[in-house]
Motif scaffolding. Structure first.
Motif, PDB file in Angstrom:
ATOM      1  N   SER A  81      -3.105   2.624 -10.526  1.00 12.40           N
ATOM      2  CA  SER A  81      -3.411   3.612  -9.501  1.00 12.40           C
ATOM      3  C   SER A  81      -3.008   5.113 -10.210  1.00 12.40           C
ATOM      4  CB  SER A  81      -2.153   3.503  -8.563  1.00 12.40           C
ATOM      5  OG  SER A  81      -2.142   2.397  -7.985  1.00 12.40           O
ATOM      6  N   TYR A  87      -5.661  -6.833  -0.876  1.00 12.28           N
ATOM      7  CA  TYR A  87      -4.419  -7.547  -0.962  1.00 12.28           C
ATOM      8  C   TYR A  87      -4.221  -8.829  -0.282  1.00 12.28           C
ATOM      9  CZ  TYR A  87      -2.921  -3.951  -4.061  1.00 12.28           C
ATOM     10  OH  TYR A  87      -2.697  -2.829  -4.949  1.00 12.28           O
ATOM     11  N   ASN A 111      -7.404  -1.149   0.436  1.00  9.46           N
ATOM     12  CA  ASN A 111      -6.433  -1.977  -0.215  1.00  9.46           C
ATOM     13  C   ASN A 111      -5.669  -2.950   0.559  1.00  9.46           C
ATOM     14  OD1 ASN A 111      -5.396  -0.591  -3.204  1.00  9.46           O
ATOM     15  ND2 ASN A 111      -6.308   0.997  -1.834  1.00  9.46           N
ATOM     16  N   ILE A 120       0.733  -1.388   0.012  1.00 13.58           N
ATOM     17  CA  ILE A 120      -0.073  -0.104  -0.042  1.00 13.58           C
ATOM     18  C   ILE A 120       0.839   1.249   0.136  1.00 13.58           C
ATOM     19  CG2 ILE A 120      -1.763   1.302   1.389  1.00 13.58           C
ATOM     20  CD1 ILE A 120      -2.378  -1.438   2.603  1.00 13.58           C
TER      21      ILE A 120
END
Length: 306
Positions: free
Chosen positions: A226, A86, A82, A36
């Motif tokens: 992103s 993940y 996130n 992250i």
């Protein structure tokens, strides 16, 4: 112009699908918090000059007027969303994760009806029911009648939490006042990687796990899904309108399935059938041009993703 816009959407959603595939690979080599941190630091470095020169924001004024909302969006949408995603990818397949994640637009509409008293049409309700049925088919591996007896995959359960978080994030994000889109993601990405800093020493990277492929994977996640996906999404939305762009998000499931198959993953019939049901249900519930001629901007803005 329409061809250009659809090409932008094509690559935008391809990169978001790549986040699921590459993200699952990188989780083996990097602690989630480092993923992250690296993702949003890389994205921020590209977004900052873009926001500065294209939108000319008054950074401190915007933050001062919206600091509570921006902090909430950063912690929920940039960090926790996130982190859980993940973590989920450690236990479930990229395809399952993308199929469950496809519920996002429909769930946002449902939450809007509950929290904002937005009106829902019969077609939207039917679409939502179909979408949830498709997800149930996926996570139960084609045996929905055993839903209450099944020991669910931990990753699938975490992805269900993720989509509820994203729905709340998206609705709260609408309250931000006069924050341009690129500036918004620039600020939230900055806060996102700053928030992760205190946690990095708690999850040290094992040098034995590092390799060039993992590092390339992190760079890919930071630049493509992103930074570039967000920019391309906004460009395409300006050309085609947010309603049509929102419909294109169903491509994430399709791309994830294709990439997974090319990499040798076996696709279950329940994933294929469930995926088709989810895509049809979301298209119906979202009020996209496939089923309705007009889509209000207010509703369609909910499809935007950082």
């Amino acid at each position: 112009m329409k061809i250009k816009a659809w090409l932008l959407l094509l690559f935008c959603n391809l990169f978001w699908a790549g986040n699921m595939i590459v993200g699952k690979f990188v989780t083996v080599h990097f602690p989630t918090v480092w993923m992250i941190f690296a993702r949003w630091l890389i994205a921020f470095l590209f977004l900052l000059p873009l926001a500065h020169f294209l939108e000319h924001p008054k950074w401190w004024k915007l933050f001062k007027e919206n600091y509570q909302i921006l902090l909430f969006m950063s912690v929920i949408g940039t960090v926790l969303y996130n982190w859980i995603t993940y973590t989920a990818l450690r236990y479930t397949t990229s395809l399952n994760a993308s199929l469950i994640n496809a519920l996002n637009p429909g769930l946002i509409i449902l939450f809007s009806a509950i929290l904002l008293h937005a009106r829902m049409k019969i077609g939207q309700i039917i679409g939502l029911v179909l979408s949830f049925a498709g997800v149930l088919l996926v996570i139960t591996k084609g045996q929905p009648l055993l839903a209450f007896q099944t020991h669910y995959n931990k990753g699938d359960a975490l992805m269900l939490i993720v989509i509820f978080m994203w729905a709340i994030y998206s609705i709260v994000g609408r309250a931000a006042k006069n924050v341009p889109p690129i500036t918004l993601i620039t600020i939230t990405s900055f806060i996102g990687f700053i928030v992760t800093l205190p946690f990095l020493p708690l999850y040290p990277i094992k040098l034995s796990n590092l390799n060039l492929s993992a590092v390339i994977g992190i760079v890919f996640i930071g630049i493509f899904p992103s930074f570039l996906s967000f920019v391309m999404w906004n460009m395409a939305t300006q050309m085609l309108g947010p309603g049509v762009a929102g419909l294109s998000m169903n491509l994430i499931c399709i791309f994830t399935a294709i990439i997974s198959a090319l990499l040798g993953a076996k696709l279950l019939p329940s994933q294929i059938i469930g995926g088709l049901i989810i895509i049809f249900g979301i298209a119906l519930s979202s009020g996209t041009p496939l089923f309705h001629r007009k889509v209000s901007l207010k509703k369609a803005e909910l499809f935007n993703k950082p």
